[in-house]
Write a protein that holds these residues in place. Structure first.
Motif, PDB file in Angstrom:
ATOM      1  N   ASN A 152       0.797  -1.369  -0.212  1.00  0.00           N
ATOM      2  CA  ASN A 152      -0.118   0.094  -0.058  1.00  0.00           C
ATOM      3  C   ASN A 152       1.045   1.117   0.089  1.00  0.00           C
ATOM      4  O   ASN A 152       1.412   1.647   1.109  1.00  0.00           O
ATOM      5  N   ASN A 153       0.976   1.861  -1.281  1.00  0.00           N
ATOM      6  CA  ASN A 153       1.914   3.154  -1.512  1.00  0.00           C
ATOM      7  C   ASN A 153       1.140   4.294  -0.424  1.00  0.00           C
ATOM      8  O   ASN A 153       2.010   4.996   0.067  1.00  0.00           O
ATOM      9  N   ASN A 154      -0.028   4.275   0.045  1.00  0.00           N
ATOM     10  CA  ASN A 154      -0.296   5.296   0.976  1.00  0.00           C
ATOM     11  C   ASN A 154       0.040   5.090   2.278  1.00  0.00           C
ATOM     12  O   ASN A 154      -0.278   6.016   3.134  1.00  0.00           O
ATOM     13  N   ARG A 155       0.596   4.016   2.903  1.00  0.00           N
ATOM     14  CA  ARG A 155       1.062   3.736   4.064  1.00  0.00           C
ATOM     15  C   ARG A 155       2.427   3.440   4.355  1.00  0.00           C
ATOM     16  O   ARG A 155       3.134   2.955   5.121  1.00  0.00           O
ATOM     17  N   THR A 156       3.160   3.816   2.964  1.00  0.00           N
ATOM     18  CA  THR A 156       4.497   3.762   3.290  1.00  0.00           C
ATOM     19  C   THR A 156       5.495   5.044   3.002  1.00  0.00           C
ATOM     20  O   THR A 156       4.902   5.921   2.275  1.00  0.00           O
ATOM     21  N   SER A 157       6.539   5.144   3.448  1.00  0.00           N
ATOM     22  CA  SER A 157       7.590   6.234   3.348  1.00  0.00           C
ATOM     23  C   SER A 157       8.946   5.537   3.347  1.00  0.00           C
ATOM     24  O   SER A 157       9.238   4.429   3.664  1.00  0.00           O
ATOM     25  N   ALA A 158      10.003   6.383   2.720  1.00  0.00           N
ATOM     26  CA  ALA A 158      11.347   5.872   2.685  1.00  0.00           C
ATOM     27  C   ALA A 158      12.376   6.556   2.819  1.00  0.00           C
ATOM     28  O   ALA A 158      12.155   7.966   2.543  1.00  0.00           O
ATOM     29  N   LEU A 159      13.540   6.218   3.255  1.00  0.00           N
ATOM     30  CA  LEU A 159      14.731   6.857   3.047  1.00  0.00           C
ATOM     31  C   LEU A 159      15.836   6.178   2.216  1.00  0.00           C
ATOM     32  O   LEU A 159      15.705   4.979   2.411  1.00  0.00           O
ATOM     33  N   CYS A 160      16.414   6.866   1.227  1.00  0.00           N
ATOM     34  CA  CYS A 160      17.358   6.114   0.164  1.00  0.00           C
ATOM     35  C   CYS A 160      18.702   6.608   0.833  1.00  0.00           C
ATOM     36  O   CYS A 160      18.903   7.542   0.428  1.00  0.00           O
ATOM     37  N   ILE A 161      19.494   5.530   1.226  1.00  0.00           N
ATOM     38  CA  ILE A 161      20.566   5.988   1.632  1.00  0.00           C
ATOM     39  C   ILE A 161      21.796   5.663   0.520  1.00  0.00           C
ATOM     40  O   ILE A 161      21.741   4.579  -0.138  1.00  0.00           O
ATOM     41  N   LYS A 162      22.706   6.653   0.415  1.00  0.00           N
ATOM     42  CA  LYS A 162      23.766   6.372  -0.638  1.00  0.00           C
ATOM     43  C   LYS A 162      25.201   6.951   0.060  1.00  0.00           C
ATOM     44  O   LYS A 162      25.336   8.039   0.523  1.00  0.00           O
ATOM     45  N   PHE A 163      26.203   6.007  -0.174  1.00  0.00           N
ATOM     46  CA  PHE A 163      27.606   6.590   0.425  1.00  0.00           C
ATOM     47  C   PHE A 163      28.335   7.387  -0.805  1.00  0.00           C
ATOM     48  O   PHE A 163      28.090   7.148  -2.049  1.00  0.00           O
ATOM     49  N   THR A 164      28.843   8.546  -0.214  1.00  0.00           N
ATOM     50  CA  THR A 164      29.373   9.266  -1.368  1.00  0.00           C
ATOM     51  C   THR A 164      30.848   9.973  -0.522  1.00  0.00           C
ATOM     52  O   THR A 164      31.270   9.624   0.424  1.00  0.00           O
ATOM     53  N   LYS A 165      31.527  10.657  -1.730  1.00  0.00           N
ATOM     54  CA  LYS A 165      32.685  11.119  -1.360  1.00  0.00           C
ATOM     55  C   LYS A 165      32.679  12.478  -1.005  1.00  0.00           C
ATOM     56  O   LYS A 165      33.725  13.333  -0.445  1.00  0.00           O
TER      57      LYS A 165
END
Length: 676
Positions: A152-165
């Motif tokens: 259910n997209n209406n009940r979901t949230s997200a963090l997208c983690i990316k390692f960087t320099k």
């Protein structure tokens, strides 16, 4: 002493083993890489769940991995599920590739999140194949498959983690969408409470993610396009340790309250002071917009109920120059188009960079508009100065309305310009008008710096080689500067007229004035283009270079077999590469119709060319097979191409590939089984 010696020997062996593990992780790819990470997570007492990116059918395709942590407050979670807008599922997404390179971070994060109290279900997702140095069309990515698994997209949230320099950062938006303020604030407060320095990408203009002007993260963009609130987080392992990262993410998880996740505002203004964000909410901006609208319209009416006598002469001159705004916008637009052509010509001759092209474009607009103003002054004569002041005010009000319609977060910029414009109205002296001309640049500076710092490379061509409509929008933003410059020219010409200067002197003085202003304007633009774009020049130097050569060895084997299936022709394509390929394409082109009638494997159809292509991941397995129901009444050609890396120079970011290609022609059959 002996104990210390043993300790140092163990430390050296552990360091060597860690280094070997990281190197091994670097060499792994595809299915083997996913298996390695899954095994590591199992060792950490996690329960990894594997989701293949493609249906197996005997193929060892790469897969996503998820580790789930249930909410601690079961009763509270049940009550929250009754609310459709409460987002009770929280995804923290990494890539498989980066997770293997930073195992110590993943170990610390999974342990910390398992121990912290949670009001929501947390899924740590490791997706495969989201980022690739090859621009592979229609590739299947891990994030795409992850989004398909969301119930259910209406009940979901997200963090997208990316390692960087680079710096630790929050990416508050994606391609065409912005992150809701509650999610951005959650990440910002966690950085602040942990004492970790960070930057907010986009800064005060972060709402311009909505019009695709700012750099975006591909994973974050995919979540936002699926209408799932998401923010990108960039972490630099050299500036933040594994324990600090674990504390940062566990702080976010513990602070995450599904009851606070209902709103999705997209027009906030954020100002980062130190390590804290000051928020200007959309409601406050709307109220201020209405207040400024009322005040500006009142000012535009010239307070007629108080100033009836002074209005007559101004009104007469304003009506006499009614065409000034539309004609100036048209003239400026055409000037920008000429400037675009000039910048293209200079690029061919001198290879000028993108920001110099923009400077040339604006320089051209200013110069040609100045000549147009001199023509107006010569034809119309010197009018009441307040009439020109009225047009400056009107241009400021038009910009507030116009650019607030584009994005209301720009309201503050053009309101600040309007205040400066209104203060300049009673000014008569030339040098004070010149001061106000330069003062108009001040509100633009923080916006310009943020735009230049975070602008998307794909947006630069839209500013350099703009359409007629885009140039017209820029021309409106240019209007206040032009009309103050018109007031300066009018003031100078009035002085020269009163001093009875002859025609030659009149022309020389105007040329000198325009040349001086253009020179100052050019110096400002060139200085900006030389100082700020260094970041972009650095990026250009470190950009990846890919070389593709035709393979001479026979490393690709392709064959097929047919059999009857419920009266239809079922065909299986067998593919084998002697070495691991990074990209593989499998397509079937029909002579007169689509060659694939049905397949369990994902494929896309191009009806214009009668071509069906199977979708694959990056680094597919060495052995693959694809089955489909074939249209055997038409000739078809199976084409398989494989890109196999053979040389990599990480220091110069140069990657070389060999391309292997095989075609198999299959003639159509008649009903009796004979060839067509």
């Amino acid at each position: 002493m002996k104990k210390n010696s043993l300790f140092f020997i163990f430390l050296i062996l552990f360091t060597c083993f860690s280094s070997y593990s990281n190197e091994a992780a670097q060499e792994l790819s595809g299915y083997e890489m996913c298996r390695e990470l899954s095994a590591f997570l199992s060792e950490q007492n996690a329960v990894p769940v594997e989701t293949p990116l493609l249906s197996a059918n005997g193929n060892d395709f790469p897969f996503n991995i998820t580790v789930e942590f249930k909410a601690d407050e079961a009763q509270n979670r049940t009550d929250l599920y009754k609310q459709q807008d409460f987002r009770t599922d929280f995804i923290i997404s990494f890539t498989v590739e980066e997770a293997l390179r930073h195992k110590e971070y993943i170990s610390a994060i999974t342990k910390a999140i398992s121990e912290v109290q949670k009001k929501c279900t947390v899924r740590i997702a490791f997706t495969y194949g989201d980022y690739s140095r090859l621009q592979i069309p229609d590739k299947i990515t891990g994030t795409e498959v992850l989004l398909e698994s969301v119930l259910n997209n209406n009940r979901t949230s997200a963090l997208c983690i990316k390692f960087t320099k680079g710096k630790n950062a929050i990416i508050p938006g994606g391609d065409g969408n912005t992150t809701p303020s509650w999610l951005t604030e959650l990440a910002a407060n966690a950085f602040y409470s942990q004492g970790i320095s960070y930057e907010l990408k986009g800064g005060i203009i972060s709402s311009l993610y909505r019009i695709t002007f700012l750099q975006n993260d591909e994973k974050t963009s995919r979540f936002l396009k699926a209408e799932i609130p998401a923010a990108g987080i960039e972490l630099n392992p050299e500036k933040i340790s594994a324990d600090e990262t674990a504390s940062f993410l566990s702080e976010i998880v513990s602070s995450y309250n599904p009851a606070d996740t209902m709103e999705w505002d997209s027009h906030t203004n954020q100002i980062v002071i130190g390590n804290k964000i000051i928020w200007i909410r959309e409601k406050i901006t709307t109220i201020l917009f209405l207040a400024v609208t009322f005040a500006s319209l009142l000012a535009l009416s010239e307070l007629s109920f108080l100033r009836k006598r002074s209005r007559n002469n101004i009104t007469k001159d304003v009506m006499h120059l009614w065409y000034l705004i539309p004609l100036t916008v048209l003239a400026t637009t055409l000037s920008f188009i000429i400037g675009q052509e000039l910048s293209s010509l200079l690029y061919k001759w001198f290879f000028i960079d993108s920001f110099t092209k923009i400077a040339v474009k604006l320089f051209s607009g200013f110069l040609l508009t100045s000549l147009y103003f001199l023509l107006i002054i010569r034809v119309q004569g010197i009018l009441v100065s307040n009439a020109y002041a009225y047009f400056v005010t009107l241009s400021g009000i038009i910009n507030i309305f116009l650019f607030s319609c584009i994005d209301i977060s720009l309201f503050y910029l053009f309101t600040a310009e309007y205040i400066i414009i209104y203060l300049s109205r009673p000014v008569k002296k030339t040098y004070i008008l010149a001061f106000f001309f330069l003062l108009l640049l001040v509100p633009l500076m923080p916006y310009s710096v943020q735009l230049i710092k975070y602008i998307s490379p794909s947006a630069l061509p839209r500013l350099i080689n703009s359409s007629f409509f885009m140039n017209m929008i820029i021309a409106f933003g240019f209007l206040p500067f032009e009309f103050i410059w018109l007031r300066i020219l009018t003031r100078l010409n009035k002085k020269w007229t009163e001093s009875d200067a002859d025609t030659k002197r009149f022309i020389k003085q105007n040329i000198a004035a325009v040349a001086s202003a253009v020179g100052i304007f050019a110096v400002i633009l060139i200085t900006v283009s030389l100082l700020i774009p260094e970041k972009y020049k650095t990026v250009k130097k470190s950009s990846e270079t890919v070389f593709i050569r035709k393979g001479t060895e026979d490393l690709l084997d392709v064959s097929f077999t047919d059999y009857r299936f419920f009266g239809e022709t079922a065909r299986i394509i067998f593919i084998e590469t002697a070495e691991q390929c990074e990209s593989c394409t499998v397509s079937i082109k029909g002579e007169n119709s689509q060659p694939v009638l049905y397949s369990d494997n994902l494929y896309i159809s191009d009806t214009k060319t009668n071509t069906d292509s199977f979708r694959l991941t990056v680094f597919p397995p060495k052995k693959m097979q694809f089955s489909y129901i074939a249209d055997n009444t038409t000739d078809s050609t199976i084409t398989v191409s494989a890109l196999i890396p053979y040389q990599t120079e990480e220091e110069t970011l140069t990657f070389s590939y060999k391309l292997y290609k095989k075609d198999i022609f299959i003639p159509g059959r008649t009903e009796n089984g004979g060839a067509l």
